[in-house]
Design an enzyme around this catalytic site. Sequence first.
Site, PDB file in Angstrom:
ATOM      1  N   ASP A   1     -21.921 -22.737  42.003  1.00  0.00           N
ATOM      2  CA  ASP A   1     -21.378 -22.594  43.366  1.00  0.00           C
ATOM      3  C   ASP A   1     -22.042 -21.521  44.228  1.00  0.00           C
ATOM      4  O   ASP A   1     -21.808 -21.473  45.438  1.00  0.00           O
ATOM      5  CB  ASP A   1     -19.879 -22.306  43.309  1.00  0.00           C
ATOM      6  CG  ASP A   1     -19.062 -23.529  42.921  1.00  0.00           C
ATOM      7  OD1 ASP A   1     -19.640 -24.635  42.866  1.00  0.00           O
ATOM      8  OD2 ASP A   1     -17.850 -23.391  42.674  1.00  0.00           O
TER       9      ASP A   1
ATOM     10  N   GLY B   1     -16.640 -22.822  34.444  1.00  0.00           N
ATOM     11  CA  GLY B   1     -17.437 -24.055  34.546  1.00  0.00           C
ATOM     12  C   GLY B   1     -18.837 -23.826  33.996  1.00  0.00           C
ATOM     13  O   GLY B   1     -19.440 -22.783  34.240  1.00  0.00           O
TER      14      GLY B   1
ATOM     15  N   ASP C   1     -21.264 -18.566  44.563  1.00  0.00           N
ATOM     16  CA  ASP C   1     -20.228 -17.820  45.291  1.00  0.00           C
ATOM     17  C   ASP C   1     -19.890 -16.474  44.659  1.00  0.00           C
ATOM     18  O   ASP C   1     -18.736 -16.079  44.600  1.00  0.00           O
ATOM     19  CB  ASP C   1     -18.966 -18.681  45.427  1.00  0.00           C
ATOM     20  CG  ASP C   1     -18.389 -19.073  44.080  1.00  0.00           C
ATOM     21  OD1 ASP C   1     -19.083 -18.924  43.062  1.00  0.00           O
ATOM     22  OD2 ASP C   1     -17.234 -19.534  44.045  1.00  0.00           O
TER      23      ASP C   1
ATOM     24  N   ARG D   1     -11.517 -22.538  29.916  1.00  0.00           N
ATOM     25  CA  ARG D   1     -10.724 -21.645  30.770  1.00  0.00           C
ATOM     26  C   ARG D   1      -9.487 -21.301  29.942  1.00  0.00           C
ATOM     27  O   ARG D   1      -8.885 -22.184  29.341  1.00  0.00           O
ATOM     28  CB  ARG D   1     -10.348 -22.341  32.071  1.00  0.00           C
ATOM     29  CG  ARG D   1     -11.584 -22.852  32.844  1.00  0.00           C
ATOM     30  CD  ARG D   1     -11.218 -23.343  34.217  1.00  0.00           C
ATOM     31  NE  ARG D   1     -12.233 -24.197  34.810  1.00  0.00           N
ATOM     32  CZ  ARG D   1     -13.235 -23.766  35.578  1.00  0.00           C
ATOM     33  NH1 ARG D   1     -13.365 -22.491  35.825  1.00  0.00           N
ATOM     34  NH2 ARG D   1     -14.093 -24.624  36.091  1.00  0.00           N
TER      35      ARG D   1
ATOM     36  N   ARG E   1     -15.397 -25.968  45.393  1.00  0.00           N
ATOM     37  CA  ARG E   1     -13.975 -26.002  45.763  1.00  0.00           C
ATOM     38  C   ARG E   1     -13.674 -24.989  46.858  1.00  0.00           C
ATOM     39  O   ARG E   1     -12.922 -25.236  47.764  1.00  0.00           O
ATOM     40  CB  ARG E   1     -13.131 -25.732  44.522  1.00  0.00           C
ATOM     41  CG  ARG E   1     -11.692 -26.180  44.668  1.00  0.00           C
ATOM     42  CD  ARG E   1     -10.955 -25.988  43.366  1.00  0.00           C
ATOM     43  NE  ARG E   1     -11.304 -26.989  42.375  1.00  0.00           N
ATOM     44  CZ  ARG E   1     -11.089 -26.841  41.061  1.00  0.00           C
ATOM     45  NH1 ARG E   1     -10.556 -25.746  40.591  1.00  0.00           N
ATOM     46  NH2 ARG E   1     -11.416 -27.803  40.227  1.00  0.00           N
TER      47      ARG E   1
ATOM     48  N   THR F   1     -22.824 -19.821  37.698  1.00  0.00           N
ATOM     49  CA  THR F   1     -21.999 -20.827  38.387  1.00  0.00           C
ATOM     50  C   THR F   1     -22.884 -21.619  39.337  1.00  0.00           C
ATOM     51  O   THR F   1     -23.761 -21.045  39.996  1.00  0.00           O
ATOM     52  CB  THR F   1     -20.843 -20.194  39.193  1.00  0.00           C
ATOM     53  OG1 THR F   1     -20.278 -21.212  40.041  1.00  0.00           O
ATOM     54  CG2 THR F   1     -21.276 -19.034  40.071  1.00  0.00           C
TER      55      THR F   1
ATOM     56  N   ASP G   1     -16.900 -15.177  39.033  1.00  0.00           N
ATOM     57  CA  ASP G   1     -16.011 -14.043  39.347  1.00  0.00           C
ATOM     58  C   ASP G   1     -14.808 -13.941  38.408  1.00  0.00           C
ATOM     59  O   ASP G   1     -14.424 -12.854  37.982  1.00  0.00           O
ATOM     60  CB  ASP G   1     -15.450 -14.221  40.765  1.00  0.00           C
ATOM     61  CG  ASP G   1     -16.333 -13.541  41.788  1.00  0.00           C
ATOM     62  OD1 ASP G   1     -17.240 -12.796  41.386  1.00  0.00           O
ATOM     63  OD2 ASP G   1     -16.085 -13.753  42.991  1.00  0.00           O
TER      64      ASP G   1
HETATM   65  O1  F6P Z   1     -18.237 -24.415  38.270  1.00  0.00           O
HETATM   66  C1  F6P Z   1     -17.960 -24.563  39.610  1.00  0.00           C
HETATM   67  C2  F6P Z   1     -17.203 -25.836  39.850  1.00  0.00           C
HETATM   68  O2  F6P Z   1     -18.035 -26.911  39.500  1.00  0.00           O
HETATM   69  C3  F6P Z   1     -16.695 -26.004  41.250  1.00  0.00           C
HETATM   70  O3  F6P Z   1     -17.641 -26.439  42.167  1.00  0.00           O
HETATM   71  C4  F6P Z   1     -15.561 -26.961  41.030  1.00  0.00           C
HETATM   72  O4  F6P Z   1     -14.628 -26.866  42.028  1.00  0.00           O
HETATM   73  C5  F6P Z   1     -15.000 -26.517  39.711  1.00  0.00           C
HETATM   74  O5  F6P Z   1     -16.066 -25.908  39.030  1.00  0.00           O
HETATM   75  C6  F6P Z   1     -14.421 -27.618  38.892  1.00  0.00           C
HETATM   76  O6  F6P Z   1     -14.044 -27.118  37.658  1.00  0.00           O
HETATM   77  P1  F6P Z   1     -13.326 -27.901  36.488  1.00  0.00           P
HETATM   78  O7  F6P Z   1     -14.322 -28.012  35.398  1.00  0.00           O
HETATM   79  O8  F6P Z   1     -12.187 -27.017  36.093  1.00  0.00           O
HETATM   80  O9  F6P Z   1     -12.895 -29.211  37.024  1.00  0.00           O
END
Ligand code: F6P
Length: 325
Positions: A132, A16, A134, A77, A176, A130, A108
């Site tokens: 998050d 992300g 995390d 991804r 998430r 990120t 991570d």
């Molecule tokens: O980058 C972190 C995040 O924004 C999370 O908070 C979220 O769950 C996820 O990415 C969503 O990712 P995607 O772009 O795959 O929907």
Amino acid sequence: MADKMIKTIAVLTSGGDAPGMNAAIRGVVRKALTNGMKVMGIEKGYQGLLNGEIHEMTSKDVSDSIQKGGTILRTARSEEFATEEGKIKGAEILKSKGIDAVVVIGGDGSYKGALGLSHHGIAVVGIPGTIDLDIACTDYTIGFDTAINTAMDAIDKVRDTSSSHERCSIVEVMGRHAGYIALWCGVASGAEEILLPESYDYDEQHIINHIIEAKKIGKTHFLIVNAEGIGHSTSLARRIEAATGMETRATILGYMQRGGSPTCKDRFYATIMGAYAADLLRDGKFNRVVCHMNGEFCDYDIDEALAMKKSIPPYLEEVARSMSR
Ligand code: F6P
């Protein structure tokens, strides 16, 4: 690999996107050039690597980027790169282009990809990117500060209308698996309830009782900050309204939290981390991740960093609860 002299490095962003990633790319590029290295940019993360989307980067290529959200290198991804064959192919592509090392900006999952490359002879350095927060080895991740301020501003706005209409509002923020955005925004916007994926027990009756008690002591609106990992904000709103008689609305903030111009803190920390990564490679320190811990920029072995665990300190949750009485 420890004695290997690094001449050419590459940088990529993965997973992300997060506001401040551009400042980190700029930090890597400009410090590596200062260190006498050649710098390549890999487009669209590990998928772009497998597709050979790699080009040289000059100082000019990162001009006018520090204030921009998103990532100028774009991100993706990649399922293909998640396989062992994908990592071997990625390492071969890098070697064929004379690239000795890669700086990976991401979370991570992106570090795991970097570790895979290191097993096939590529020196790597990770930078925590990120929204998050995390990543266990660091108390700072690129984008978190911008995201919480974006979300807090949005929650303040929802609160205005919630208060005018004497409603209950559920605002769902990103995260998430991690509740850091919800916790920080919930505390900062005076939420009555903060629901975190790490600790939520699905006791809706507790929330309903809290609203009924709040009404009795004269509260005319009620704010719940819910994390994406729990989700279901719209159906929760319907159940709360039916049980309490208080009009209840859900607002899902979504991807707006990942965009926007980075805050000063995100620009500054990301710049230092990018430069730090280039210096680790200059100094022959490979397979490290750049961190910020106890007020200092530092680095850890990537294996060690991935094995670390992080959780929300119970004291923070306790304080958050006492603020809503
Ligand atoms: O980058 C972190 C995040 O924004 C999370 O908070 C979220 O769950 C996820 O990415 C969503 O990712 P995607 O772009 O795959 O929907």
